[in-house]
Write an enzyme that holds these catalytic residues in place. Structure first.
Site, PDB file in Angstrom:
ATOM      1  N   SER A 166      30.140   8.611 -19.760  1.00 40.18           N
ATOM      2  CA  SER A 166      30.216   9.364 -21.010  1.00 40.18           C
ATOM      3  C   SER A 166      31.672   9.426 -21.455  1.00 40.18           C
ATOM      4  O   SER A 166      32.578   9.509 -20.633  1.00 40.18           O
ATOM      5  CB  SER A 166      29.665  10.784 -20.820  1.00 40.18           C
ATOM      6  OG  SER A 166      29.699  11.508 -22.032  1.00 40.18           O
TER       7      SER A 166
ATOM      8  N   HIS B 285      21.957  14.096 -18.842  1.00 39.28           N
ATOM      9  CA  HIS B 285      23.164  14.463 -19.599  1.00 39.28           C
ATOM     10  C   HIS B 285      22.966  14.212 -21.088  1.00 39.28           C
ATOM     11  O   HIS B 285      23.271  15.055 -21.939  1.00 39.28           O
ATOM     12  CB  HIS B 285      24.345  13.649 -19.055  1.00 39.28           C
ATOM     13  CG  HIS B 285      25.561  13.602 -19.935  1.00 39.28           C
ATOM     14  ND1 HIS B 285      25.640  12.813 -21.076  1.00 39.28           N
ATOM     15  CD2 HIS B 285      26.754  14.231 -19.851  1.00 39.28           C
ATOM     16  CE1 HIS B 285      26.812  12.965 -21.637  1.00 39.28           C
ATOM     17  NE2 HIS B 285      27.517  13.810 -20.913  1.00 39.28           N
ATOM     18  N   ASN B 286      22.436  13.030 -21.427  1.00 36.86           N
ATOM     19  CA  ASN B 286      22.248  12.700 -22.831  1.00 36.86           C
ATOM     20  C   ASN B 286      21.118  13.506 -23.457  1.00 36.86           C
ATOM     21  O   ASN B 286      21.159  13.815 -24.648  1.00 36.86           O
ATOM     22  CB  ASN B 286      21.991  11.201 -22.985  1.00 36.86           C
ATOM     23  CG  ASN B 286      23.270  10.394 -22.903  1.00 36.86           C
ATOM     24  OD1 ASN B 286      24.195  10.781 -22.192  1.00 36.86           O
ATOM     25  ND2 ASN B 286      23.346   9.286 -23.594  1.00 36.86           N
TER      26      ASN B 286
ATOM     27  N   GLU C 188      22.700  16.611 -24.403  1.00 40.46           N
ATOM     28  CA  GLU C 188      23.530  16.322 -25.576  1.00 40.46           C
ATOM     29  C   GLU C 188      22.697  16.373 -26.860  1.00 40.46           C
ATOM     30  O   GLU C 188      23.131  16.916 -27.881  1.00 40.46           O
ATOM     31  CB  GLU C 188      24.166  14.952 -25.401  1.00 40.46           C
ATOM     32  CG  GLU C 188      25.009  14.461 -26.551  1.00 40.46           C
ATOM     33  CD  GLU C 188      25.454  13.032 -26.324  1.00 40.46           C
ATOM     34  OE1 GLU C 188      25.162  12.180 -27.184  1.00 40.46           O
ATOM     35  OE2 GLU C 188      26.080  12.765 -25.280  1.00 40.46           O
TER      36      GLU C 188
END
Length: 305
Positions: free
Chosen positions: A121, A176-177, A180
């Protein structure tokens, strides 16, 4: 060690530059000749074929793949593998689906080639800020690659970690995404509410700047939101169309498979899909149903001239 990088898109190119700044030896290959020449001008050793690329690496060879997730990764591995030997390492630094990573790892086991997944990232800011890296793979390979990770990370001892065995890195990056997606959707909805309260004539850039310091919702995403609002709060040059690169939907699907409710991440994904609908049959049918059961008024499309 000499590190080989295949794929010199924006992120791959920035990786090369960051590594060269720390005096690492880097060999590069890309289908675009201009990209290879640009890397050579910065100090990398360029190659014009996969064989030449691998031949320029020292044993034990490390090949870091920075190509789009999916078929391109499989094709790259297929081209590189015949030139590699036992105990060489392939690192997939793209946003691959972790299930594909597990499959590729199994395929490489017979050749005793080690497969490492590095979820990364940082995007276009990685050159300046460093990359957050979530890494999966065997302990011995991670130890061998640690000098590379320390250079690419925001700091030698922060922003990167060995999260587990091969596949774990891409799994953690997937989640994680997904997170996000939810954070971005919340910011977008909040600023939409602010913008539409016209009686207060709010300066959205001013609000974003205020929230950036001391606020419980301060974040790097808010920093970037403030930058986006600085020059054009109406965003007149942008179309209301939001792509997704896959990780959000993979997170939602895995969560469903594990019976874990993720309503925010899932709804954020649905909103991205909805942004692409220019002629919604769903909404037309909803209007038709309301008209049928309640006689509610409907809006008619203008007839084509």
């Amino acid at each position: 060690m000499k590190l080989g990088i295949i794929g010199l898109g924006k992120m791959g190119g920035n990786m090369v530059q960051r590594l060269l700044q720390d005096d690492h030896d880097v060999v590069v290959f890309d289908m675009q000749e201009d990209a290879v020449r640009s890397a050579e001008q910065k100090g990398a050793a360029g190659a014009r074929s996969v064989k030449e690329f691998v031949d320029k690496l020292e044993q034990r060879r490390v090949v870091w793949i920075m190509v789009p997730a999916g078929e391109a990764v499989d094709k790259t591995i297929e081209e590189v593998q015949p030139h590699l030997e036992r105990n060489d390492i392939i690192v997939d630094g793209g946003n691959s689906k972790y299930k594909d990573t597990l499959r590729r790892n199994e395929q490489l086991k017979d050749a005793e080639i080690i497969y490492v997944d590095a979820g990364m990232s940082g995007g276009v800011w990685g050159l300046q800020e460093g990359y957050s890296m979530m890494i999966g793979g065997p302990d011995e390979a991670i130890d061998y690659l640690t000098p590379i990770f320390k250079t690419l990370a925001p700091g030698p001892d922060r922003g990167w970690s060995h999260v587990g065995r091969t596949g774990a890195g891409h799994f953690v990056k997937m989640v994680h995404n997904g997170i996000e997606y939810g954070m971005m959707e919340a910011y977008a909805e909040g600023f939409a509410v602010l913008k539409n309260k016209e009686e207060f004539e709010l300066d959205l850039h001013q609000v974003a700047e205020t929230w950036r310091y001391g606020s419980v919702i301060r974040s790097w995403l808010l920093d970037l939101t403030s930058r986006a609002l600085e020059d054009d709060q109406d965003l007149q040059e942008l179309a209301p169309y939001v792509e997704d690169s896959g990780e959000g939907r993979w997170t939602a699907i895995d969560a469903i498979d594990m019976d874990i409710p993720t309503p925010i991440i899932t709804l954020a994904l649905i909103e991205r899909l909805r942004s692409r609908v220019t002629d919604s049959y769903t909404d037309k049918l909803l209007a038709a149903m309301r008209n049928q059961f309640g006689g509610h008024a409907v809006k008619k499309e203008k007839a084509a001239v």
